[in-house]
Scaffold this motif. Structure first.
Motif, short mmCIF file in Angstrom:
data_model
loop_
_atom_site.label_atom_id
_atom_site.label_comp_id
_atom_site.label_asym_id
_atom_site.label_seq_id
_atom_site.Cartn_x
_atom_site.Cartn_y
_atom_site.Cartn_z
N UNK A 39 0.88 -1.16 0.00
CA UNK A 39 0.00 0.00 0.00
C UNK A 39 0.92 1.21 0.00
N UNK A 40 0.85 1.97 -1.08
CA UNK A 40 1.77 3.07 -1.30
C UNK A 40 1.03 4.40 -1.16
N UNK A 41 1.57 5.27 -0.29
CA UNK A 41 1.02 6.61 -0.13
C UNK A 41 1.62 7.55 -1.14
N UNK A 42 0.86 8.53 -1.55
CA UNK A 42 1.31 9.47 -2.58
C UNK A 42 2.36 10.45 -2.08
N UNK A 43 2.46 10.63 -0.77
CA UNK A 43 3.47 11.53 -0.22
C UNK A 43 2.96 12.95 -0.10
N UNK A 44 3.86 13.84 0.25
CA UNK A 44 3.50 15.24 0.37
C UNK A 44 3.21 15.64 1.81
N UNK A 45 3.01 16.92 2.01
CA UNK A 45 2.79 17.46 3.36
C UNK A 45 1.49 16.94 3.96
N UNK A 46 0.43 16.88 3.16
CA UNK A 46 -0.86 16.46 3.70
C UNK A 46 -0.82 15.02 4.21
N UNK A 47 -0.02 14.16 3.56
CA UNK A 47 0.09 12.79 4.06
C UNK A 47 0.86 12.76 5.37
N UNK A 48 1.89 13.58 5.48
CA UNK A 48 2.66 13.65 6.71
C UNK A 48 1.81 14.08 7.89
N UNK A 49 0.80 14.90 7.62
CA UNK A 49 -0.11 15.34 8.66
C UNK A 49 -1.28 14.38 8.87
N UNK A 50 -1.35 13.34 8.04
CA UNK A 50 -2.43 12.36 8.16
C UNK A 50 -3.71 12.80 7.49
N UNK A 51 -3.65 13.79 6.61
CA UNK A 51 -4.84 14.31 5.96
C UNK A 51 -5.12 13.69 4.60
N UNK A 52 -4.10 13.13 3.98
CA UNK A 52 -4.24 12.58 2.64
C UNK A 52 -4.72 11.13 2.70
N UNK A 53 -5.65 10.81 1.83
CA UNK A 53 -6.15 9.43 1.73
C UNK A 53 -5.73 8.78 0.42
N UNK A 54 -4.87 9.46 -0.35
CA UNK A 54 -4.45 8.94 -1.64
C UNK A 54 -3.51 7.75 -1.47
N UNK A 55 -3.99 6.58 -1.85
CA UNK A 55 -3.19 5.36 -1.74
C UNK A 55 -3.26 4.59 -3.04
N UNK A 56 -2.20 3.86 -3.32
CA UNK A 56 -2.16 2.98 -4.47
C UNK A 56 -1.80 1.59 -3.97
N UNK A 57 -2.52 0.59 -4.44
CA UNK A 57 -2.20 -0.79 -4.07
C UNK A 57 -1.40 -1.40 -5.21
N UNK A 58 -0.19 -1.84 -4.88
CA UNK A 58 0.71 -2.41 -5.88
C UNK A 58 0.85 -3.90 -5.59
N UNK A 59 0.37 -4.77 -6.50
CA UNK A 59 0.53 -6.22 -6.30
C UNK A 59 2.01 -6.60 -6.22
N UNK A 60 2.32 -7.58 -5.39
CA UNK A 60 3.71 -7.98 -5.18
C UNK A 60 4.35 -8.48 -6.47
N UNK A 61 3.57 -9.09 -7.36
CA UNK A 61 4.17 -9.61 -8.60
C UNK A 61 4.59 -8.50 -9.57
N UNK A 62 4.28 -7.23 -9.25
CA UNK A 62 4.75 -6.11 -10.05
C UNK A 62 6.11 -5.60 -9.60
#
Length: 87
Positions: A39-62
């Motif tokens: 589960x990969x977060x998009x990063x940035x200031x808003x994620x550091x503050x816990x405000x961002x919900x942007x996530x990407x799920x990357x399958x392990x076989x990738x």
């Protein structure tokens, strides 16, 4: 799991070495003890503050390689497309 602690926080790069984000969590199959996805977060200031919900799920076989950073395979790397068409 020790492996989770080692992977969470690593940067994830696509096949062109562009940063996608950082690993926030893992999906693990506890029956087989295998990692199924990152589960990969998009990063940035808003994620550091816990405000961002942007996530990407990357399958392990990738995943191509895991080191200091996690490198993903290109879309066609290791993929075998078979045509059902007769020419």
């Amino acid at each position: 799991m020790r492996i989770v602690q080692e992977i969470v926080g690593k940067e994830v790069l696509d096949s062109s070495a562009v940063v996608i984000g950082k690993v926030k969590d893992l999906e693990v199959n506890f029956m087989t003890n295998e990692i199924e996805a990152f589960i990969v977060g998009k990063g940035g200031i808003s994620e550091g503050l816990g405000l961002s919900k942007g996530e990407t799920i990357v399958p392990y076989d990738m995943v191509s390689k895991i080191g200091d950073k996690i490198l993903l395979k290109s879309r066609d790397e290791g993929t075998n497309y078979e045509s059902n068409y007769d020419f």
